[in-house]
Write a protein that holds these residues in place. Structure first.
Motif, PDB file in Angstrom:
ATOM      1  N   THR A 193       2.826  13.655 -18.069  1.00 13.41           N
ATOM      2  CA  THR A 193       3.602  14.151 -16.940  1.00 13.41           C
ATOM      3  C   THR A 193       2.707  14.246 -15.703  1.00 13.41           C
ATOM      4  O   THR A 193       1.476  14.338 -15.831  1.00 13.41           O
ATOM      5  CB  THR A 193       4.178  15.557 -17.224  1.00 13.41           C
ATOM      6  N   PRO A 194       3.303  14.242 -14.511  1.00 12.53           N
ATOM      7  CA  PRO A 194       2.495  14.391 -13.302  1.00 12.53           C
ATOM      8  C   PRO A 194       1.668  15.676 -13.295  1.00 12.53           C
ATOM      9  O   PRO A 194       0.502  15.653 -12.895  1.00 12.53           O
ATOM     10  CB  PRO A 194       3.538  14.393 -12.183  1.00 12.53           C
ATOM     11  N   ALA A 195       2.229  16.768 -13.748  1.00 13.27           N
ATOM     12  CA  ALA A 195       1.486  18.035 -13.769  1.00 13.27           C
ATOM     13  C   ALA A 195       0.289  17.948 -14.710  1.00 13.27           C
ATOM     14  O   ALA A 195      -0.802  18.438 -14.395  1.00 13.27           O
ATOM     15  CB  ALA A 195       2.411  19.179 -14.176  1.00 13.27           C
ATOM     16  N   GLU A 196       0.466  17.324 -15.866  1.00  9.61           N
ATOM     17  CA  GLU A 196      -0.643  17.175 -16.812  1.00  9.61           C
ATOM     18  C   GLU A 196      -1.720  16.244 -16.255  1.00  9.61           C
ATOM     19  O   GLU A 196      -2.909  16.485 -16.444  1.00  9.61           O
ATOM     20  CB  GLU A 196      -0.130  16.639 -18.149  1.00  9.61           C
ATOM     21  N   ARG A 197      -1.296  15.164 -15.566  1.00  3.89           N
ATOM     22  CA  ARG A 197      -2.279  14.254 -14.961  1.00  3.89           C
ATOM     23  C   ARG A 197      -3.059  14.965 -13.853  1.00  3.89           C
ATOM     24  O   ARG A 197      -4.259  14.758 -13.707  1.00  3.89           O
ATOM     25  CB  ARG A 197      -1.586  13.014 -14.413  1.00  3.89           C
ATOM     26  N   HIS A 198      -2.367  15.778 -13.079  1.00  2.00           N
ATOM     27  CA  HIS A 198      -3.027  16.542 -12.022  1.00  2.00           C
ATOM     28  C   HIS A 198      -4.088  17.453 -12.637  1.00  2.00           C
ATOM     29  O   HIS A 198      -5.240  17.501 -12.176  1.00  2.00           O
ATOM     30  CB  HIS A 198      -1.980  17.355 -11.250  1.00  2.00           C
ATOM     31  N   GLU A 199      -3.702  18.155 -13.685  1.00  2.00           N
ATOM     32  CA  GLU A 199      -4.648  19.038 -14.379  1.00  2.00           C
ATOM     33  C   GLU A 199      -5.803  18.237 -14.963  1.00  2.00           C
ATOM     34  O   GLU A 199      -6.966  18.654 -14.893  1.00  2.00           O
ATOM     35  CB  GLU A 199      -3.912  19.794 -15.483  1.00  2.00           C
ATOM     36  N   TRP A 200      -5.532  17.069 -15.520  1.00  4.51           N
ATOM     37  CA  TRP A 200      -6.551  16.204 -16.109  1.00  4.51           C
ATOM     38  C   TRP A 200      -7.582  15.788 -15.064  1.00  4.51           C
ATOM     39  O   TRP A 200      -8.775  15.726 -15.346  1.00  4.51           O
ATOM     40  CB  TRP A 200      -5.874  14.979 -16.724  1.00  4.51           C
ATOM     41  N   MET A 201      -7.129  15.513 -13.838  1.00  5.87           N
ATOM     42  CA  MET A 201      -8.037  15.112 -12.762  1.00  5.87           C
ATOM     43  C   MET A 201      -9.000  16.233 -12.391  1.00  5.87           C
ATOM     44  O   MET A 201     -10.093  15.975 -11.898  1.00  5.87           O
ATOM     45  CB  MET A 201      -7.248  14.672 -11.525  1.00  5.87           C
ATOM     46  N   ASN A 218       0.889  14.098  -8.621  1.00  5.16           N
ATOM     47  CA  ASN A 218       1.074  15.268  -7.754  1.00  5.16           C
ATOM     48  C   ASN A 218      -0.167  15.589  -6.921  1.00  5.16           C
ATOM     49  O   ASN A 218      -0.344  16.725  -6.491  1.00  5.16           O
ATOM     50  CB  ASN A 218       1.485  16.510  -8.542  1.00  5.16           C
ATOM     51  N   LEU A 219      -1.054  14.618  -6.709  1.00  7.69           N
ATOM     52  CA  LEU A 219      -2.205  14.852  -5.832  1.00  7.69           C
ATOM     53  C   LEU A 219      -1.695  14.957  -4.405  1.00  7.69           C
ATOM     54  O   LEU A 219      -0.855  14.164  -3.980  1.00  7.69           O
ATOM     55  CB  LEU A 219      -3.217  13.708  -5.939  1.00  7.69           C
ATOM     56  N   VAL A 278       0.848  -1.197   0.000  1.00  4.92           N
ATOM     57  CA  VAL A 278       0.000   0.000   0.000  1.00  4.92           C
ATOM     58  C   VAL A 278       0.882   1.245   0.000  1.00  4.92           C
ATOM     59  O   VAL A 278       0.604   2.214  -0.712  1.00  4.92           O
ATOM     60  CB  VAL A 278      -0.967  -0.011   1.207  1.00  4.92           C
ATOM     61  N   ALA A 279       1.951   1.219   0.770  1.00  8.59           N
ATOM     62  CA  ALA A 279       2.861   2.372   0.810  1.00  8.59           C
ATOM     63  C   ALA A 279       3.439   2.648  -0.578  1.00  8.59           C
ATOM     64  O   ALA A 279       3.510   3.810  -1.008  1.00  8.59           O
ATOM     65  CB  ALA A 279       3.984   2.120   1.808  1.00  8.59           C
ATOM     66  N   GLU A 280       3.819   1.608  -1.294  1.00  7.76           N
ATOM     67  CA  GLU A 280       4.358   1.783  -2.649  1.00  7.76           C
ATOM     68  C   GLU A 280       3.297   2.321  -3.599  1.00  7.76           C
ATOM     69  O   GLU A 280       3.592   3.160  -4.452  1.00  7.76           O
ATOM     70  CB  GLU A 280       4.910   0.457  -3.171  1.00  7.76           C
ATOM     71  N   ARG A 281       2.052   1.856  -3.451  1.00  4.90           N
ATOM     72  CA  ARG A 281       0.967   2.357  -4.310  1.00  4.90           C
ATOM     73  C   ARG A 281       0.694   3.825  -4.043  1.00  4.90           C
ATOM     74  O   ARG A 281       0.456   4.606  -4.962  1.00  4.90           O
ATOM     75  CB  ARG A 281      -0.297   1.535  -4.108  1.00  4.90           C
ATOM     76  N   LEU A 282       0.719   4.203  -2.744  1.00  6.61           N
ATOM     77  CA  LEU A 282       0.514   5.613  -2.409  1.00  6.61           C
ATOM     78  C   LEU A 282       1.614   6.488  -3.001  1.00  6.61           C
ATOM     79  O   LEU A 282       1.339   7.536  -3.596  1.00  6.61           O
ATOM     80  CB  LEU A 282       0.469   5.794  -0.892  1.00  6.61           C
ATOM     81  N   GLU A 283       2.854   6.063  -2.864  1.00  3.46           N
ATOM     82  CA  GLU A 283       3.972   6.839  -3.398  1.00  3.46           C
ATOM     83  C   GLU A 283       3.902   6.901  -4.933  1.00  3.46           C
ATOM     84  O   GLU A 283       4.186   7.942  -5.526  1.00  3.46           O
ATOM     85  CB  GLU A 283       5.305   6.253  -2.941  1.00  3.46           C
ATOM     86  N   HIS A 284       3.497   5.785  -5.552  1.00  4.90           N
ATOM     87  CA  HIS A 284       3.343   5.753  -7.016  1.00  4.90           C
ATOM     88  C   HIS A 284       2.267   6.749  -7.455  1.00  4.90           C
ATOM     89  O   HIS A 284       2.487   7.536  -8.389  1.00  4.90           O
ATOM     90  CB  HIS A 284       2.987   4.340  -7.468  1.00  4.90           C
ATOM     91  N   LEU A 285       1.123   6.740  -6.776  1.00  2.71           N
ATOM     92  CA  LEU A 285       0.044   7.671  -7.105  1.00  2.71           C
ATOM     93  C   LEU A 285       0.524   9.110  -6.992  1.00  2.71           C
ATOM     94  O   LEU A 285       0.277   9.922  -7.885  1.00  2.71           O
ATOM     95  CB  LEU A 285      -1.162   7.442  -6.189  1.00  2.71           C
TER      96      LEU A 285
END
Length: 117
Positions: free
Chosen positions: A66-74, A18-19, A6-13
């Motif tokens: 990218t993480p920034a684009e995924r954050h914006e997508w969310m 960038n949530l 779970v810790a690895e999944r949280l860090e991956h997310l």
């Protein structure tokens, strides 16, 4: 995904989106402390783990790279006028079914004796 802790999944997310941790806690239905404990290797409620896995799959389904684009997508507005974050939150609140078994009443959980009279 089950090979990861779970810790690895949280860090991956967090790495891919960038949530912030407060939002992740809200979307998985646990407290911010529970997120910090899970990141440190403590257990997380099974329902929260299911929501975490669903959230990771949602973020990974993004066409962004990218993480920034995924954050914006969310946070983009989708059908119904909600953002994906709001949609996911609403879905989590409306999908309340027992993980296993038939479920118990509050009295049964507290060990009350029920009179059949």
């Amino acid at each position: 995904m089950s090979e990861q802790t779970v810790a690895e999944r949280l860090e991956h997310l967090h790495a891919i989106s960038n949530l912030d941790w407060g939002l992740v806690a809200n979307l998985t239905g646990v407290s911010l402390n529970a997120i910090y404990f899970a990141r440190a290797g403590k257990r997380m409620h099974p329902r929260a783990v299911e929501r975490l896995d669903a959230l990771v799959r949602l973020v990974e389904s993004s066409p962004a790279t990218t993480p920034a684009e995924r954050h914006e997508w969310m946070f983009q507005v989708i059908d119904g006028g909600n953002t994906r974050v709001q949609w996911f939150s609403i879905l989590g609140r409306s999908n309340r079914v027992p993980l296993q078994g038939s479920g118990y009443s509050p009295a049964q959980l507290l060990g009350a004796q029920i009179d059949d009279a």
